[in-house]
Design an enzyme around this catalytic site. Structure first.
Site, PDB file in Angstrom:
ATOM      1  N   ARG A  21       0.594  -0.910  -0.212  1.00  0.00           N
ATOM      2  CA  ARG A  21       0.092  -0.312  -0.362  1.00  0.00           C
ATOM      3  C   ARG A  21       0.494   1.073  -0.109  1.00  0.00           C
ATOM      4  O   ARG A  21       0.559   1.870  -0.549  1.00  0.00           O
ATOM      5  CB  ARG A  21      -0.869  -0.030   1.404  1.00  0.00           C
ATOM      6  CG  ARG A  21      -1.924   0.928   1.141  1.00  0.00           C
ATOM      7  CD  ARG A  21      -2.347   0.985   2.766  1.00  0.00           C
ATOM      8  NE  ARG A  21      -3.169   2.172   3.469  1.00  0.00           N
ATOM      9  CZ  ARG A  21      -3.086   3.257   4.119  1.00  0.00           C
ATOM     10  NH1 ARG A  21      -1.677   3.005   4.650  1.00  0.00           N
ATOM     11  NH2 ARG A  21      -4.138   3.881   4.454  1.00  0.00           N
ATOM     12  N   VAL A  24       2.577   2.002  -3.464  1.00  0.00           N
ATOM     13  CA  VAL A  24       1.601   2.150  -3.751  1.00  0.00           C
ATOM     14  C   VAL A  24       1.659   3.816  -4.248  1.00  0.00           C
ATOM     15  O   VAL A  24       1.397   4.540  -5.271  1.00  0.00           O
ATOM     16  CB  VAL A  24       0.365   1.269  -4.080  1.00  0.00           C
ATOM     17  CG1 VAL A  24      -0.216   1.971  -5.274  1.00  0.00           C
ATOM     18  CG2 VAL A  24       0.581  -0.269  -5.102  1.00  0.00           C
ATOM     19  N   ARG A  25       1.172   4.077  -3.138  1.00  0.00           N
ATOM     20  CA  ARG A  25       0.342   4.467  -2.682  1.00  0.00           C
ATOM     21  C   ARG A  25       1.485   6.582  -2.607  1.00  0.00           C
ATOM     22  O   ARG A  25       1.682   7.695  -3.340  1.00  0.00           O
ATOM     23  CB  ARG A  25      -0.436   5.795  -1.760  1.00  0.00           C
ATOM     24  CG  ARG A  25      -1.894   4.997  -1.550  1.00  0.00           C
ATOM     25  CD  ARG A  25      -2.277   4.833  -0.645  1.00  0.00           C
ATOM     26  NE  ARG A  25      -3.526   4.063  -0.751  1.00  0.00           N
ATOM     27  CZ  ARG A  25      -4.608   4.241  -0.273  1.00  0.00           C
ATOM     28  NH1 ARG A  25      -4.964   4.348   0.795  1.00  0.00           N
ATOM     29  NH2 ARG A  25      -5.957   3.833  -0.533  1.00  0.00           N
ATOM     30  N   ARG A  72       7.769 -19.220  -4.737  1.00  0.00           N
ATOM     31  CA  ARG A  72       8.649 -19.417  -5.391  1.00  0.00           C
ATOM     32  C   ARG A  72       8.892 -19.672  -6.637  1.00  0.00           C
ATOM     33  O   ARG A  72       7.710 -21.302  -6.895  1.00  0.00           O
ATOM     34  CB  ARG A  72       9.584 -20.484  -4.331  1.00  0.00           C
ATOM     35  CG  ARG A  72       9.455 -20.008  -2.843  1.00  0.00           C
ATOM     36  CD  ARG A  72      10.119 -20.783  -1.809  1.00  0.00           C
ATOM     37  NE  ARG A  72      10.344 -20.227  -1.062  1.00  0.00           N
ATOM     38  CZ  ARG A  72       9.762 -20.085   0.409  1.00  0.00           C
ATOM     39  NH1 ARG A  72       8.645 -21.013   0.407  1.00  0.00           N
ATOM     40  NH2 ARG A  72       9.807 -19.290   1.586  1.00  0.00           N
ATOM     41  N   SER A 105      15.099 -13.504  -2.109  1.00  0.00           N
ATOM     42  CA  SER A 105      14.805 -12.853  -2.550  1.00  0.00           C
ATOM     43  C   SER A 105      15.273 -11.058  -3.955  1.00  0.00           C
ATOM     44  O   SER A 105      14.673 -10.884  -4.727  1.00  0.00           O
ATOM     45  CB  SER A 105      12.599 -11.866  -3.294  1.00  0.00           C
ATOM     46  OG  SER A 105      11.892 -13.179  -2.212  1.00  0.00           O
ATOM     47  N   THR A 125      10.095 -10.980   6.224  1.00  0.00           N
ATOM     48  CA  THR A 125      10.092 -11.979   6.983  1.00  0.00           C
ATOM     49  C   THR A 125       9.896 -12.302   8.408  1.00  0.00           C
ATOM     50  O   THR A 125      10.148 -11.544   9.192  1.00  0.00           O
ATOM     51  CB  THR A 125      11.262 -12.608   6.402  1.00  0.00           C
ATOM     52  OG1 THR A 125      11.601 -14.398   7.886  1.00  0.00           O
ATOM     53  CG2 THR A 125      12.419 -12.050   6.348  1.00  0.00           C
ATOM     54  N   ILE A 126       8.767 -13.478   8.673  1.00  0.00           N
ATOM     55  CA  ILE A 126       8.645 -13.157  10.233  1.00  0.00           C
ATOM     56  C   ILE A 126      10.082 -13.885  11.098  1.00  0.00           C
ATOM     57  O   ILE A 126      10.015 -13.913  12.065  1.00  0.00           O
ATOM     58  CB  ILE A 126       7.323 -14.885  10.436  1.00  0.00           C
ATOM     59  CG1 ILE A 126       7.832 -15.718  10.680  1.00  0.00           C
ATOM     60  CG2 ILE A 126       6.034 -13.488   9.523  1.00  0.00           C
ATOM     61  CD1 ILE A 126       6.856 -16.691  10.773  1.00  0.00           C
ATOM     62  N   ARG A 171      13.956 -21.899  10.404  1.00  0.00           N
ATOM     63  CA  ARG A 171      14.447 -23.004   9.958  1.00  0.00           C
ATOM     64  C   ARG A 171      15.771 -22.681  10.501  1.00  0.00           C
ATOM     65  O   ARG A 171      16.242 -23.505  10.574  1.00  0.00           O
ATOM     66  CB  ARG A 171      14.182 -22.752   8.985  1.00  0.00           C
ATOM     67  CG  ARG A 171      13.258 -24.603   8.780  1.00  0.00           C
ATOM     68  CD  ARG A 171      13.173 -25.195   7.278  1.00  0.00           C
ATOM     69  NE  ARG A 171      12.278 -24.536   6.814  1.00  0.00           N
ATOM     70  CZ  ARG A 171      12.001 -24.076   5.689  1.00  0.00           C
ATOM     71  NH1 ARG A 171      11.966 -24.871   4.838  1.00  0.00           N
ATOM     72  NH2 ARG A 171      10.715 -23.459   5.375  1.00  0.00           N
TER      73      ARG A 171
HETATM   74  P1  ADP Z   1      13.162 -15.294   0.399  1.00  0.00           P
HETATM   75  O1  ADP Z   1      12.832 -14.776  -0.691  1.00  0.00           O
HETATM   76  O2  ADP Z   1      12.134 -15.524   1.854  1.00  0.00           O
HETATM   77  O3  ADP Z   1      13.890 -15.860   0.954  1.00  0.00           O
HETATM   78  P2  ADP Z   1      13.673 -18.148  -1.218  1.00  0.00           P
HETATM   79  O4  ADP Z   1      15.222 -17.881  -0.842  1.00  0.00           O
HETATM   80  O5  ADP Z   1      12.217 -18.575  -1.136  1.00  0.00           O
HETATM   81  O6  ADP Z   1      12.778 -16.429  -0.516  1.00  0.00           O
HETATM   82  O7  ADP Z   1      13.297 -16.885  -2.466  1.00  0.00           O
HETATM   83  C1  ADP Z   1      12.588 -16.672  -2.739  1.00  0.00           C
HETATM   84  C2  ADP Z   1      12.293 -16.285  -5.010  1.00  0.00           C
HETATM   85  O8  ADP Z   1      13.533 -15.462  -5.678  1.00  0.00           O
HETATM   86  C3  ADP Z   1      13.120 -17.746  -5.370  1.00  0.00           C
HETATM   87  O9  ADP Z   1      11.580 -18.485  -5.510  1.00  0.00           O
HETATM   88  C4  ADP Z   1      13.279 -16.950  -6.525  1.00  0.00           C
HETATM   89  O10 ADP Z   1      12.608 -17.085  -7.409  1.00  0.00           O
HETATM   90  C5  ADP Z   1      14.080 -16.044  -6.440  1.00  0.00           C
HETATM   91  N1  ADP Z   1      15.563 -15.931  -5.710  1.00  0.00           N
HETATM   92  C6  ADP Z   1      16.208 -17.078  -5.273  1.00  0.00           C
HETATM   93  N2  ADP Z   1      17.359 -16.662  -5.220  1.00  0.00           N
HETATM   94  C7  ADP Z   1      18.066 -16.557  -6.312  1.00  0.00           C
HETATM   95  C8  ADP Z   1      19.328 -16.630  -6.801  1.00  0.00           C
HETATM   96  N3  ADP Z   1      20.689 -16.721  -6.185  1.00  0.00           N
HETATM   97  N4  ADP Z   1      18.820 -15.752  -8.193  1.00  0.00           N
HETATM   98  C9  ADP Z   1      17.728 -14.981  -8.821  1.00  0.00           C
HETATM   99  N5  ADP Z   1      16.634 -15.342  -7.989  1.00  0.00           N
HETATM  100  C10 ADP Z   1      16.695 -16.105  -6.968  1.00  0.00           C
END
Ligand code: ADP
Length: 318
Positions: A21, A24-25, A72, A105, A125-126, A171
């Protein structure tokens, strides 16, 4: 920069909606167009993109989860997937993206930035397990949810003179466990960062406490240690005391965000919108020493974070 996109990626967290939000705003207020990208990088590759206006984010600040959805996406971890993602951005006129998520991400955002799309990350993230920031969106709500649940378990545990093993999320990071063990007055705490797990010590502690007249015993166990059910079975066999395991699980990820999560997410969302509007790229927003700050993503990903030793000591003493 004329048009920005916003997406949520990785695990969801309460407060992400407040961040969307704000992005966007504030971007609209900065004179930019805004597009919402559904389901993280997967939605980007599938072109699930729609225009957003002020009204698109009405009535969401109090809602858990993320209205954009999250996912993911394996394809986006490949150079071909990243090139395709950048191409789709250009096709939709998107020259900057705000990515709300965790370290994984940010890696995706880093790759998009290398492909010429300006990117800014916001910590969502929590688990609180992002090194460059003292605060992550969703942590405050999650610890409050877990704390209330553990309070309830404590009541019944005490009435029935039970031992309770309560497993909280995290984890690789024990921040939820650490905060709850202090907030709930846990008798024992098990963290993935402190792998000195000694079941006999816990058993001795339970027997000792019982002799002193304590009617319950709460062990807060982080998901990263796990095995709560078998742990409870072994403790019951060794102590002769009724022992129950409760795995709090996904309830910790949901619910209406706390005031703190709403406000910090709003601040971070606006901060991200502003630095993107100013032409910055490959940045991530953080909260450090009482201030909102931003770092280069490469620098942020190289940072390390450790459990606060003093806090851990306090959790064990109290
Ligand atoms: P978080 O962002 O909570 O750490 P993830 O590790 O599952 O969660 O990452 C989320 C998404 O970000 C992945 O599903 C993927 O699409 C992208 N991502 C993760 N690592 C990479 C990377 N090394 N290069 C590009 N994209 C990535």
């Amino acid at each position: 920069i004329k048009t920005i996109g916003v997406l949520t990626s990785g695990g969801d967290a309460p407060g992400m909606n407040a961040a969307i939000r704000a992005v966007v705003r504030k971007s609209l207020a900065n004179g930019l167009k805004v597009k919402g990208i559904k389901k993280g990088y997967m939605g980007l590759l599938n072109e699930e993109i729609e225009d957003m206006d002020r009204r698109s984010v009405s009535d969401i600040i109090q809602r858990g989860g993320t209205i954009l959805g999250t996912a993911r996406c394996m394809e986006f971890t490949t150079p071909e997937g990243q090139a395709k993602g950048a191409e789709i951005c250009r096709k939709h006129g998107i020259d900057g993206i705000v990515v709300i998520g965790g370290d994984g991400s940010y890696r995706g955002a880093q790759k998009l930035s290398q492909q010429g799309i300006n990117t800014v990350g916001i910590p969502g993230t929590i688990d609180l397990d992002i090194s460059c920031t003292d605060y992550t969106i969703g942590f405050d709500t999650a610890i409050n949810t877990a704390m209330s649940a553990i309070d309830k378990i404590r009541d019944t545990s005490s009435s029935h003179e039970r031992v309770s093993v309560v497993e909280v999320m995290g984890r690789h990071a024990g921040y939820i466990a650490l905060w709850c063990s202090i907030a709930n007055g846990a008798d024992d705490i098990l963290l993935p960062e402190k792998y000195d797990y000694n079941e006999q010590r816990i058993i001795d502690n339970i027997i000792d406490n019982r002799k002193k007249g304590k009617t319950h015993h709460i062990i807060v166990n982080a998901e990263g240690i796990g095995h709560s059910t078998s742990m409870a079975r072994r403790i019951e066999a060794a102590t002769g005391l009724e022992t129950r395991a409760t795995i709090l699980g996904y309830m910790q990820r949901g619910g209406s965000p706390t005031c703190k999560d709403r406000v910090y997410a709003s601040m971070m969302g606006c901060y991200a919108a502003d630095i993107l509007a100013a032409g910055k790229t490959n940045r991530v927003v953080g909260y450090r020493n009482g201030q909102f700050v931003d770092y280069d993503i490469d620098e942020a990903l190289a940072m390390k974070k450790n459990i606060n030793e003093y806090m851990y000591e306090i959790a064990r003493i109290l």
